[in-house]
Design a protein around this motif. Structure first.
Motif, mmCIF file in Angstrom:
data_model
loop_
_atom_site.group_PDB
_atom_site.id
_atom_site.type_symbol
_atom_site.label_atom_id
_atom_site.label_comp_id
_atom_site.label_asym_id
_atom_site.label_seq_id
_atom_site.Cartn_x
_atom_site.Cartn_y
_atom_site.Cartn_z
ATOM 1 N N UNK A 144 0.841 -1.193 0.000
ATOM 2 C CA UNK A 144 0.000 0.000 0.000
ATOM 3 C C UNK A 144 0.875 1.240 0.000
ATOM 4 N N UNK A 145 0.503 2.201 -0.826
ATOM 5 C CA UNK A 145 1.240 3.463 -0.907
ATOM 6 C C UNK A 145 0.420 4.549 -0.216
ATOM 7 N N UNK A 146 1.045 5.231 0.733
ATOM 8 C CA UNK A 146 0.342 6.227 1.535
ATOM 9 C C UNK A 146 0.935 7.602 1.264
ATOM 10 N N UNK A 147 0.067 8.553 0.967
ATOM 11 C CA UNK A 147 0.540 9.906 0.649
ATOM 12 C C UNK A 147 -0.472 10.933 1.103
ATOM 13 N N UNK A 148 0.024 12.128 1.429
ATOM 14 C CA UNK A 148 -0.845 13.260 1.731
ATOM 15 C C UNK A 148 -1.030 14.074 0.458
ATOM 16 N N UNK A 149 -2.272 14.487 0.210
ATOM 17 C CA UNK A 149 -2.575 15.252 -0.987
ATOM 18 C C UNK A 149 -3.661 16.264 -0.674
ATOM 19 N N UNK A 150 -3.306 17.538 -0.677
ATOM 20 C CA UNK A 150 -4.277 18.610 -0.437
ATOM 21 C C UNK A 150 -5.068 18.408 0.854
ATOM 22 N N UNK A 151 -4.357 18.083 1.922
ATOM 23 C CA UNK A 151 -5.007 17.923 3.212
ATOM 24 C C UNK A 151 -5.759 16.617 3.380
ATOM 25 N N UNK A 152 -5.577 15.692 2.464
ATOM 26 C CA UNK A 152 -6.220 14.379 2.534
ATOM 27 C C UNK A 152 -5.144 13.307 2.566
ATOM 28 N N UNK A 153 -5.496 12.139 3.076
ATOM 29 C CA UNK A 153 -4.567 11.008 3.106
ATOM 30 C C UNK A 153 -5.063 9.963 2.118
ATOM 31 N N UNK A 154 -4.214 9.581 1.193
ATOM 32 C CA UNK A 154 -4.583 8.603 0.176
ATOM 33 C C UNK A 154 -3.833 7.304 0.410
#
Length: 203
Positions: free
Chosen positions: A65-75
Motif C-alpha cells: 500500500x502506498x500512503x501519501x498526503x494530498x491537499x489535506x487528505x490522506x490517500x
C-alpha cells in the motif's frame, strides 16, 4: 490550496462580516484573535493528519500500500485488487482493511473516508463505472459490517477506467490487474480519540 485552508479562509470571511455587524468595521483585537484561532485550528488539523499518516505508514508497512498526503487528505493506494470483470473482495486483501478499520474506528471516529473504485481498460466507460462502483461498495460494506466503521463515515465513488487514474495506462487482462483496484482516501481525520490513544510501545 488544501481543503482545510480553504475552509479557514471562508470561515475568516464569515467571521469578519459577523464581527463587523452594525458598526461596519472589525476591531483589530477581534480580528487578530480570530486569525490566531483559525491558525491554531489549521495547525491542529494538520497535526492530526500527520499523526494518522505516520500510524498508517507503520501499520501498513507489511502490505503493498502506498500512503501519501494530498491537499489535506490522506490517500491509501493499491489497497484491494480484483479479478477481471469481478467485484468480489479477495481474502488476501482483508487483513489490511481490518487494520485500516481498526485505526479509524478506535482512534478517529469523526473521520470521513471515501472508497474509490477503478477498472481496467477493457469494456465501455459506462460499464466500468458500474463495475468500479461495485468494487468500492464491496470494500465499504466490509469496512462497515466487519471492520466496525460507521456507515456515515464511509462513502463511495467510481472512476471506472479513467485513464488519468490508471496505474498501468491503457492495460487490461493480466497486465491490467493494477488498474482493477480500490483506493481509500481519508477526506477528514477529525480529532484523535484521546481515550483510545495508547502510549508508545503498547498496543
Amino acid at each position: 490550496m488544501r481543503s482545510y485552508q480553504r475552509l479557514a479562509y471562508v470561515s475568516l470571511a464569515a467571521l469578519t462580516v459577523g464581527l463587523g455587524g452594525c458598526q461596519g468595521y472589525v476591531k483589530k483585537a477581534d480580528f487578530d484573535s480570530a486569525i490566531s484561532e483559525l491558525r491554531a485550528n489549521q495547525q491542529k488539523q494538520q497535526q492530526e493528519i500527520d499523526n494518522l499518516t505516520q500510524q498508517m505508514q507503520q501499520r501498513f508497512a507489511q502490505y503493498d500500500a502506498k500512503i501519501a498526503q494530498l491537499n489535506g487528505r490522506i490517500q491509501v493506494d493499491s489497497v484491494s485488487h480484483f479479478a477481471f470483470n469481478d467485484a468480489t473482495l479477495r481474502d488476501q486483501d482483508k487483513p489490511m482493511l481490518d487494520d485500516f478499520a481498526k485505526i479509524m474506528s478506535k482512534n478517529y471516529p469523526q473521520a470521513v473516508v471515501t472508497v474509490e473504485g477503478f477498472a481496467d481498460n477493457a469494456g465501455s466507460s459506462a460499464y466500468n463505472v458500474r463495475l468500479g462502483r461495485e468494487r468500492a461498495n464491496a470494500v465499504r460494506d466490509y469496512l462497515v459490517k466487519t471492520g466496525g466503521m460507521s456507515a456515515d463515515q464511509v462513502r463511495t465513488v467510481s472512476y471506472g477506467k479513467a485513464l488519468n487514474r490508471q496505474v498501468a495506462k491503457g492495460k487490461s487482462g493480466d497486465e491490467g490487474e493494477p488498474n482493477r483496484r480500490v483506493t481509500l482516501v481519508v477526506d477528514f481525520a477529525g480529532t484523535q480519540a484521546q481515550a483510545q490513544a495508547a502510549p508508545q510501545g503498547q498496543g
